[in-house]
Write an enzyme that holds these catalytic residues in place. Structure first.
Site, PDB file in Angstrom:
ATOM      1  N   THR A  67       6.404   4.518  17.758  1.00 54.96           N
ATOM      2  CA  THR A  67       6.141   5.884  18.215  1.00 54.96           C
ATOM      3  C   THR A  67       4.651   6.090  18.489  1.00 54.96           C
ATOM      4  O   THR A  67       4.259   6.711  19.477  1.00 54.96           O
ATOM      5  CB  THR A  67       6.562   6.896  17.117  1.00 54.96           C
ATOM      6  OG1 THR A  67       7.817   6.497  16.597  1.00 54.96           O
ATOM      7  CG2 THR A  67       6.629   8.302  17.664  1.00 54.96           C
ATOM      8  N   ARG A  68       3.832   5.563  17.603  1.00 56.38           N
ATOM      9  CA  ARG A  68       2.383   5.785  17.747  1.00 56.38           C
ATOM     10  C   ARG A  68       1.826   5.114  18.998  1.00 56.38           C
ATOM     11  O   ARG A  68       1.014   5.694  19.713  1.00 56.38           O
ATOM     12  CB  ARG A  68       1.639   5.265  16.519  1.00 56.38           C
ATOM     13  CG  ARG A  68       1.887   6.141  15.334  1.00 56.38           C
ATOM     14  CD  ARG A  68       1.096   5.683  14.149  1.00 56.38           C
ATOM     15  NE  ARG A  68       1.613   6.373  12.981  1.00 56.38           N
ATOM     16  CZ  ARG A  68       0.912   6.625  11.892  1.00 56.38           C
ATOM     17  NH1 ARG A  68      -0.336   6.233  11.811  1.00 56.38           N
ATOM     18  NH2 ARG A  68       1.458   7.256  10.893  1.00 56.38           N
ATOM     19  N   LYS A 115       0.812  -1.224   0.000  1.00 53.53           N
ATOM     20  CA  LYS A 115       0.000   0.000   0.000  1.00 53.53           C
ATOM     21  C   LYS A 115       0.840   1.265   0.000  1.00 53.53           C
ATOM     22  O   LYS A 115       0.330   2.333  -0.293  1.00 53.53           O
ATOM     23  CB  LYS A 115      -0.999  -0.004   1.161  1.00 53.53           C
ATOM     24  CG  LYS A 115      -0.468   0.359   2.516  1.00 53.53           C
ATOM     25  CD  LYS A 115      -1.660   0.722   3.394  1.00 53.53           C
ATOM     26  CE  LYS A 115      -1.242   0.935   4.829  1.00 53.53           C
ATOM     27  NZ  LYS A 115      -2.361   1.437   5.627  1.00 53.53           N
ATOM     28  N   ASP A 116       2.137   1.149   0.314  1.00 50.63           N
ATOM     29  CA  ASP A 116       3.013   2.318   0.272  1.00 50.63           C
ATOM     30  C   ASP A 116       3.583   2.573  -1.114  1.00 50.63           C
ATOM     31  O   ASP A 116       4.267   3.560  -1.332  1.00 50.63           O
ATOM     32  CB  ASP A 116       4.173   2.151   1.267  1.00 50.63           C
ATOM     33  CG  ASP A 116       3.690   2.191   2.708  1.00 50.63           C
ATOM     34  OD1 ASP A 116       2.652   2.829   2.959  1.00 50.63           O
ATOM     35  OD2 ASP A 116       4.355   1.585   3.566  1.00 50.63           O
ATOM     36  N   CYS A 176      -2.078   9.333  -2.046  1.00 47.46           N
ATOM     37  CA  CYS A 176      -2.631   9.484  -0.700  1.00 47.46           C
ATOM     38  C   CYS A 176      -3.205  10.891  -0.525  1.00 47.46           C
ATOM     39  O   CYS A 176      -3.328  11.388   0.577  1.00 47.46           O
ATOM     40  CB  CYS A 176      -1.606   9.134   0.370  1.00 47.46           C
ATOM     41  SG  CYS A 176      -0.050  10.001   0.184  1.00 47.46           S
ATOM     42  N   ARG A 218      -8.283   8.406   4.404  1.00 50.85           N
ATOM     43  CA  ARG A 218      -9.243   7.331   4.205  1.00 50.85           C
ATOM     44  C   ARG A 218      -9.866   6.930   5.540  1.00 50.85           C
ATOM     45  O   ARG A 218     -11.086   6.752   5.653  1.00 50.85           O
ATOM     46  CB  ARG A 218      -8.451   6.167   3.605  1.00 50.85           C
ATOM     47  CG  ARG A 218      -9.108   4.859   3.478  1.00 50.85           C
ATOM     48  CD  ARG A 218      -8.075   3.868   2.927  1.00 50.85           C
ATOM     49  NE  ARG A 218      -7.035   3.546   3.887  1.00 50.85           N
ATOM     50  CZ  ARG A 218      -7.191   2.725   4.911  1.00 50.85           C
ATOM     51  NH1 ARG A 218      -8.347   2.131   5.115  1.00 50.85           N
ATOM     52  NH2 ARG A 218      -6.210   2.489   5.754  1.00 50.85           N
ATOM     53  N   ARG A 219      -9.031   6.804   6.572  1.00 48.27           N
ATOM     54  CA  ARG A 219      -9.562   6.438   7.884  1.00 48.27           C
ATOM     55  C   ARG A 219     -10.359   7.589   8.487  1.00 48.27           C
ATOM     56  O   ARG A 219     -11.428   7.365   9.067  1.00 48.27           O
ATOM     57  CB  ARG A 219      -8.412   6.039   8.823  1.00 48.27           C
ATOM     58  CG  ARG A 219      -7.808   4.702   8.430  1.00 48.27           C
ATOM     59  CD  ARG A 219      -6.575   4.325   9.230  1.00 48.27           C
ATOM     60  NE  ARG A 219      -6.092   3.004   8.817  1.00 48.27           N
ATOM     61  CZ  ARG A 219      -4.821   2.641   8.815  1.00 48.27           C
ATOM     62  NH1 ARG A 219      -3.877   3.471   9.206  1.00 48.27           N
ATOM     63  NH2 ARG A 219      -4.483   1.430   8.423  1.00 48.27           N
ATOM     64  N   ARG A 267       1.603  11.009  13.726  1.00 51.15           N
ATOM     65  CA  ARG A 267       2.619  10.545  12.776  1.00 51.15           C
ATOM     66  C   ARG A 267       3.643   9.694  13.499  1.00 51.15           C
ATOM     67  O   ARG A 267       3.620   9.557  14.704  1.00 51.15           O
ATOM     68  CB  ARG A 267       3.336  11.737  12.103  1.00 51.15           C
ATOM     69  CG  ARG A 267       2.556  12.485  11.024  1.00 51.15           C
ATOM     70  CD  ARG A 267       2.461  11.743   9.695  1.00 51.15           C
ATOM     71  NE  ARG A 267       3.671  11.004   9.311  1.00 51.15           N
ATOM     72  CZ  ARG A 267       4.700  11.517   8.672  1.00 51.15           C
ATOM     73  NH1 ARG A 267       4.688  12.779   8.305  1.00 51.15           N
ATOM     74  NH2 ARG A 267       5.741  10.778   8.363  1.00 51.15           N
ATOM     75  N   GLY A 268       4.569   9.168  12.738  1.00 52.28           N
ATOM     76  CA  GLY A 268       5.649   8.367  13.326  1.00 52.28           C
ATOM     77  C   GLY A 268       5.432   6.891  13.042  1.00 52.28           C
ATOM     78  O   GLY A 268       4.345   6.490  12.605  1.00 52.28           O
TER      79      GLY A 268
HETATM   80  C1  DPM Z   1      -0.310   4.493   3.727  1.00 53.20           C
HETATM   81  C2  DPM Z   1      -1.264   4.947   4.649  1.00 53.20           C
HETATM   82  C3  DPM Z   1      -0.781   4.621   5.923  1.00 53.20           C
HETATM   83  C4  DPM Z   1       0.491   3.968   5.738  1.00 53.20           C
HETATM   84  C5  DPM Z   1      -2.547   5.648   4.298  1.00 53.20           C
HETATM   85  C6  DPM Z   1      -3.798   4.788   4.479  1.00 53.20           C
HETATM   86  C7  DPM Z   1      -1.448   4.892   7.224  1.00 53.20           C
HETATM   87  C8  DPM Z   1      -1.140   6.245   7.798  1.00 53.20           C
HETATM   88  C9  DPM Z   1      -1.851   6.474   9.107  1.00 53.20           C
HETATM   89  C10 DPM Z   1      -0.358   4.598   2.257  1.00 53.20           C
HETATM   90  N1  DPM Z   1       0.744   3.940   4.388  1.00 53.20           N
HETATM   91  O1  DPM Z   1      -3.769   3.636   4.909  1.00 53.20           O
HETATM   92  O2  DPM Z   1      -4.899   5.316   4.217  1.00 53.20           O
HETATM   93  O3  DPM Z   1      -2.699   5.695   9.550  1.00 53.20           O
HETATM   94  O4  DPM Z   1      -1.578   7.494   9.763  1.00 53.20           O
HETATM   95  C11 DPM Z   1       1.554   1.864   6.656  1.00 53.20           C
HETATM   96  C12 DPM Z   1       1.207   0.869   7.608  1.00 53.20           C
HETATM   97  C13 DPM Z   1       1.483  -0.372   7.009  1.00 53.20           C
HETATM   98  C14 DPM Z   1       1.995  -0.105   5.750  1.00 53.20           C
HETATM   99  C15 DPM Z   1       0.693   1.108   8.957  1.00 53.20           C
HETATM  100  C16 DPM Z   1      -0.820   1.213   9.063  1.00 53.20           C
HETATM  101  C17 DPM Z   1       1.343  -1.773   7.594  1.00 53.20           C
HETATM  102  C18 DPM Z   1       0.240  -2.575   6.967  1.00 53.20           C
HETATM  103  C19 DPM Z   1       0.495  -3.137   5.597  1.00 53.20           C
HETATM  104  C20 DPM Z   1       1.429   3.381   6.757  1.00 53.20           C
HETATM  105  N2  DPM Z   1       2.053   1.265   5.566  1.00 53.20           N
HETATM  106  O5  DPM Z   1      -1.560   1.464   8.118  1.00 53.20           O
HETATM  107  O6  DPM Z   1      -1.287   1.032  10.207  1.00 53.20           O
HETATM  108  O7  DPM Z   1       1.552  -3.765   5.366  1.00 53.20           O
HETATM  109  O8  DPM Z   1      -0.380  -3.000   4.753  1.00 53.20           O
END
Ligand code: DPM
Length: 357
Positions: free
Chosen positions: A161-162, A87-88, A251, A138-139, A156-157
């Site tokens: 950290t979170r 997703k990144d 994003c 999105r959330r 953030r972080g």
């Molecule tokens: C991206 C988002 C977030 C990450 C945006 C989204 C979450 C940011 C936040 C694109 N990347 O989801 O709408 O909640 O402040 C990220 C996480 C993981 C990969 C952590 C998470 C782990 C899960 C995975 C951060 N990137 O979303 O809790 O491998 O899919």
């Protein structure tokens, strides 16, 4: 440029966060099962997204925030592949880069982690005005829509950290929302107090899946990666990525999906929201895919050629015809939402972010 099999050691780029390293080691472990003689060396780097911590993600607004430095290292041959949370990864990778494998998806759902103070509550039973930490549009849009009694604040972080910020007694947060997949990989599953079902809360494109990025032309490495492919995950994620790519969203706007593949029938739900969640444009499409029965079996022995890509994904041991169907369905869903004015909602969201402090 050197290719993977002429050197004994395969170099693997990774971010420095604990989650990134866990994911990288996991992929190396899987590869070692198939190629016990290969050696791997992890090369860690910090990305812009790791360094800029005082701004919200959408405000920074760059597509390859967490990937740029790693991709440069790939391009210059300093590393041979990089493991990412799918997703990144932007839906279009830089010229010359491709996804050489997509591994079996972990739970794609979002999870609620409560502060100790509210440990017996759920989102819906939290008192009015409680603060939920997330920096995901999105959330926050879905929270605003489904849980109007709660407030959302940026956090953030990295995951460590979170959780620290959440557990800080002086801190503002009653709960934070995180991907269940990341929590599970960190062994923090016991902190999950609630899983948000896709019927109510859609997840991010590619959430829960790991992708291996490499040089598209590295014809020595690509076959080594091939056993890692998970057919179902790859088909679903190509469909989700094709949906996002057609919408043109990174994003910078609230966009989310959920998908299933059951008896060769691929189903995808996708939505976009206004930032406050008031406006929702959502639809579901299904398609019976033509998936050959030998999909996922070891590949034909013919010489490895540079493959056609599906949303930057090399088909690996998944047939091109399956992925073509998946790509088409994602595109069709995006077009459906665009007919219902999704692009206006997304542009308004983007402008609102750019105009905010
Ligand atoms: C991206 C988002 C977030 C990450 C945006 C989204 C979450 C940011 C936040 C694109 N990347 O989801 O709408 O909640 O402040 C990220 C996480 C993981 C990969 C952590 C998470 C782990 C899960 C995975 C951060 N990137 O979303 O809790 O491998 O899919």
């Amino acid at each position: 440029m050197t290719s993977a099999d002429t050197r004994d050691v395969i170099r693997v780029g990774s971010r420095k966060s604990e989650l990134a390293l866990i994911q990288t080691r996991h992929v190396i472990q899987c590869l070692k099962e198939y190629h016990p003689k290969k050696e791997f060396e992890i090369v860690t780097m910090s990305t812009k997204g790791d360094k800029i911590l005082d701004k919200s993600l959408p405000k920074i607004g760059e597509k390859s925030l967490f990937t740029e430095e790693l991709e440069l290292a790939l391009e210059h041959g300093r590393v041979d592949f990089v493991v990412h949370s799918l997703k990144d990864l932007p839906t279009s990778l830089p010229e010359g880069m491709a996804l050489g494998a997509i591994l079996k998806r972990e739970d794609p759902r979002d999870a609620v982690v409560m502060s100790k103070k509210y440990k017996d509550k759920t989102l819906s039973t939290l008192p009015e005005g409680c603060v939920i930490g997330t920096s995901s549009l999105r959330r926050s849009a879905q929270l605003a829509r489904n849980m109007p009694h709660l407030k959302v604040e940026n956090i953030r972080g990295n995951l460590n950290t979170r959780l620290k910020k959440l557990d800080d007694k002086e801190g503002p947060y009653a709960a934070i929302i995180l991907a269940a997949a990341g929590l599970k990989r960190m062994n923090w599953e016991d902190r999950i107090s609630e899983l948000l079902e896709p019927e109510d809360t859609l997840y991010a494109v590619g959430q829960g899946a790991l992708g291996v990025e490499c040089r598209e032309s590295d014809l020595k490495l690509l076959p080594l990666l091939e056993p890692l492919y998970d057919v179902e995950t790859t088909i679903r994620c190509v469909c989700e990525r094709s949906f996002l790519k057609t919408l043109g969203g990174g994003c910078s706007a609230p966009v989310a999906v959920s998908s299933t593949l059951i008896d060769k029938e691929l189903t995808i739900t996708g939505a976009v929201w206004s930032l406050d969640g008031q406006e929702e444009i959502k639809d579901t499409l299904k398609s019976k895919l033509y998936i050959p029965d030998d999909d996922g079996k070891p590949p034909r022995k013919c010489p490895y050629r540079e493959p056609k890509l599906y949303c930057s994904v090399t088909p690996g041991k998944v047939s091109g015809i399956s992925l073509m169907g998946a790509e088409q369905l994602g595109k069709d869903l995006a077009k459906c939402l665009i007919k219902k004015n999704a692009l206006r909602v997304m542009v308004e969201a983007r402008n609102e972010i750019l105009n905010s402090k």
